[in-house]
Design a protein around this motif. Structure first.
Motif, PDB file in Angstrom:
ATOM      1  N   LEU A 208      97.385 124.762  11.549  1.00  0.00           N
ATOM      2  CA  LEU A 208      96.753 124.576  12.847  1.00  0.00           C
ATOM      3  C   LEU A 208      97.233 125.581  13.887  1.00  0.00           C
ATOM      4  O   LEU A 208      98.434 125.838  14.025  1.00  0.00           O
ATOM      5  CB  LEU A 208      97.046 123.171  13.375  1.00  0.00           C
TER       6      LEU A 208
ATOM      7  N   ASP B 162      98.609 108.850  13.707  1.00  0.00           N
ATOM      8  CA  ASP B 162      97.349 109.591  13.746  1.00  0.00           C
ATOM      9  C   ASP B 162      96.119 108.719  13.503  1.00  0.00           C
ATOM     10  O   ASP B 162      95.184 109.100  12.804  1.00  0.00           O
ATOM     11  CB  ASP B 162      97.368 110.714  12.704  1.00  0.00           C
TER      12      ASP B 162
ATOM     13  N   ALA C 153      88.382 115.193  15.787  1.00  0.00           N
ATOM     14  CA  ALA C 153      89.447 115.814  16.573  1.00  0.00           C
ATOM     15  C   ALA C 153      89.156 117.300  16.735  1.00  0.00           C
ATOM     16  O   ALA C 153      88.441 117.903  15.936  1.00  0.00           O
ATOM     17  CB  ALA C 153      90.801 115.615  15.878  1.00  0.00           C
TER      18      ALA C 153
ATOM     19  N   GLY D 158      97.489 119.418   9.615  1.00  0.00           N
ATOM     20  CA  GLY D 158      96.571 118.434  10.206  1.00  0.00           C
ATOM     21  C   GLY D 158      96.231 117.272   9.303  1.00  0.00           C
ATOM     22  O   GLY D 158      95.138 116.705   9.414  1.00  0.00           O
TER      23      GLY D 158
ATOM     24  N   ARG E 154      92.554 115.920  10.484  1.00  0.00           N
ATOM     25  CA  ARG E 154      92.200 116.952  11.458  1.00  0.00           C
ATOM     26  C   ARG E 154      91.377 118.011  10.740  1.00  0.00           C
ATOM     27  O   ARG E 154      91.706 118.421   9.627  1.00  0.00           O
ATOM     28  CB  ARG E 154      93.484 117.576  12.020  1.00  0.00           C
ATOM     29  N   ARG E 155      90.293 118.430  11.347  1.00  0.00           N
ATOM     30  CA  ARG E 155      89.350 119.388  10.746  1.00  0.00           C
ATOM     31  C   ARG E 155      88.612 118.755   9.568  1.00  0.00           C
ATOM     32  O   ARG E 155      88.178 119.439   8.641  1.00  0.00           O
ATOM     33  CB  ARG E 155      90.061 120.688  10.332  1.00  0.00           C
TER      34      ARG E 155
END
Length: 529
Positions: free
Chosen positions: A146, A304, A474, A492, A508-509
């Motif tokens: 990231l 998270d 996100a 992530g 994430r992603r």
């Protein structure tokens, strides 16, 4: 007896298969546990209509975010066919529309002119030059550790563009950039696929959705997977098997302990326990919390968002098989051109806001906004020879602003019928003939129409609230003050539990058919060894 593995992957969707292929290629002992009897999750092809030789991409349908790096690394034989036309949008109640032709700028400009939207032609070109700049700067980073927000902003290198599309509600930017109501709506729809948000969204959730929709491949283009979405998952399955991964279907995972022991039940009802150095979770954070609670830990043991309430999907999907393409009210446009890209119906900017307001008030929108994809125009291989010869076509309708809050377990069947009727009525409002007159019938004499609600997606695929992203998307970067001190955090995929990583759309992603979350979870595992 507890079996030992290097890696156990919970869920055999396309991201789980991606991670399995990478890790098995690296020499790790990998097992994938898939609850269903087929691999691929939401990225599958299926014979949706009994006795009809058509394999539809049942849930997901287009590909943009699958990086070439993953295709090359895993040796995937995947063909993604471009669409000549970007979109066609009929004027509601009128006999004209906006046709955006990727190969003919003059024809596109003339189409803008027919709507008295000449001033938006230059604005359109400049706006999408900006999104392509974002794509070129940011998409190459999604398979790397990231970036921070400051690093991402520096990579874009255009503060005005960053502020317009990242810091300010994107709907406000669109309203400031374009004057025509229909043009504004066409642009804004990319912020709403799978997302329930108003036109001026202070939460910036619409911005995140928009960003992912315009950066894919470094261009923002959305392409048709030749052979259907099942061809994509099939190649990932092939790569994982060739690398030596063990892929187990009919395997219901019932619990996960903090010691990384997975309890699962096979297709015959026999319970197993498998312990691993790393457990990759290719299911939603909400599902992870449920599995931990069934093990030896409460939901609060994960970070998270694993303990967060389930997100809310906001769409209904309708699959159709037609004897031919329908005639349009706009006789100047060939239906093959209109349906050759994304066909928008009742998605002007004002209609999108009205539908949002009605749904937020607990009502099914009076006019459902939706968009349509005709896979068979670009890729007729999904149809059997007789269907192809007959001129038959598939249509996939993805309707917006139908949040899961409108449905309950008790009313799902009735709401499916209500929503199907509303979607077909919305489509018929822009056609020169009723869509029902073109529906083929299956082996049981039933019309070839299939409707999937958010509750259906939760039941079949365990998407919380029918959310196709496993939760709120996100940003594809870390905040400047966010700790990036472990491989899981850098990539992530952190859950707050050492050795337990997210590798699905909730990472994430994550989101869409991309393999990015699977790749990144695999990289975090390899970095930590």
């Amino acid at each position: 007896m507890i079996e030992q593995r290097d890696v156990v992957i919970i869920g055999g969707g396309h991201n789980g298969l991606t991670a399995a292929a990478y890790l098995a290629q690296a020499g790790l002992d990998v097992q994938v546990l898939e609850r269903l009897d087929v691999l691929g999750g939401a990225a599958i092809s299926a014979e949706a209509f009994a006795g009809v030789d058509a394999r539809l991409s049942r849930y997901s349908y287009l590909v943009s975010l699958l990086p070439q790096r993953i295709i090359d690394d895993l040796g995937l034989s995947i063909e993604l066919a471009p669409r000549r036309y970007s979109s066609y949008t009929p004027v509601p109640g009128g006999d004209t529309g906006l046709l955006v032709d990727n190969h003919d700028p003059m024809a596109t400009a003339e189409s803008f002119g027919a709507l008295d939207a000449e001033d938006d032609v230059v604005a359109w070109a400049q706006f999408y030059e900006g999104t392509q700049h974002l794509a070129r700067a940011l998409f190459p980073t999604v398979t790397d550790p990231l970036l921070t927000r400051s690093e991402a902003r520096a990579a874009v290198g255009d503060d005005r563009l960053w502020d317009a599309l990242i810091e300010q509600p994107v709907g406000r930017t669109i309203a400031d950039t374009f004057s025509n109501d229909l043009v504004r709506g066409v642009v804004y729809t990319d912020a709403l696929i799978g997302t329930f948000a108003p036109n001026d969204d202070a939460t910036l959730l619409a911005n995140r959705c928009f960003l992912y929709h315009v950066i894919g491949g470094g261009t923002g283009d959305w392409n048709v997977p030749v052979g259907g979405m099942g061809a994509v998952s099939g190649e990932l399955e092939r790569a994982a098997r060739l690398a030596g991964a063990t892929l187990t279907t009919g395997a219901e995972v019932v619990a996960l302990t903090t010691e990384k022991t997975v309890r699962w039940v096979d297709a015959t009802g026999v319970e197993h326990e498998t312990s691993a150095e790393h457990v990759l979770v290719n299911c939603s954070p909400h599902e992870l919390a449920r599995l931990l609670a069934a093990g030896d830990a409460g939901p609060a043991s994960t970070a998270d968002g694993a303990a967060a309430p389930p997100a809310e999907g906001a769409q209904v999907k309708v699959n159709l098989l037609l004897s031919r393409l329908p005639r349009l009210r706009d006789e100047r446009v060939d239906p093959a051109a209109a349906f050759g890209g994304t066909f928008h119906i009742n998605e002007t900017f004002s209609q999108l806001q009205r539908a949002y307001d009605e749904a937020a008030a607990g009502q099914v929108p009076g006019v459902i906004p939706a968009e349509i994809y005709c896979h068979s125009l670009t890729d007729p291989s999904i149809l059997g020879p007789e269907l192809r010869a007959s001129g038959a076509h598939t249509l996939t309708v993805f309707a917006l602003h139908v949040p899961d809050r409108l449905l309950t377990e008790a009313n799902n069947e009735a709401m499916r019928a209500t929503l199907q009727r509303a979607v077909l009525d919305s489509l018929n409002s822009v056609l020169a003939e009723p869509i029902e007159s073109l529906l083929l019938t299956d082996a049981n004499g039933q019309p070839c129409v299939e409707t999937k609600t958010t509750r259906d997606l939760e039941h079949v695929l365990r998407l919380p609230g029918g959310s196709i992203f496993h939760g709120d998307l996100a940003w594809p970067w870390a905040e400047d003050d966010e700790p990036l001190d472990t491989p899981a955090r850098r990539w992530g995929v952190d859950t707050g539990m050492p050795g337990v990583l997210l590798c699905g759309s909730g990472a994430r992603r994550g989101g869409a058919v991309s393999g990015i979350a699977g790749h990144n979870a695999a990289m975090a595992v390899l970095e930590s060894r």
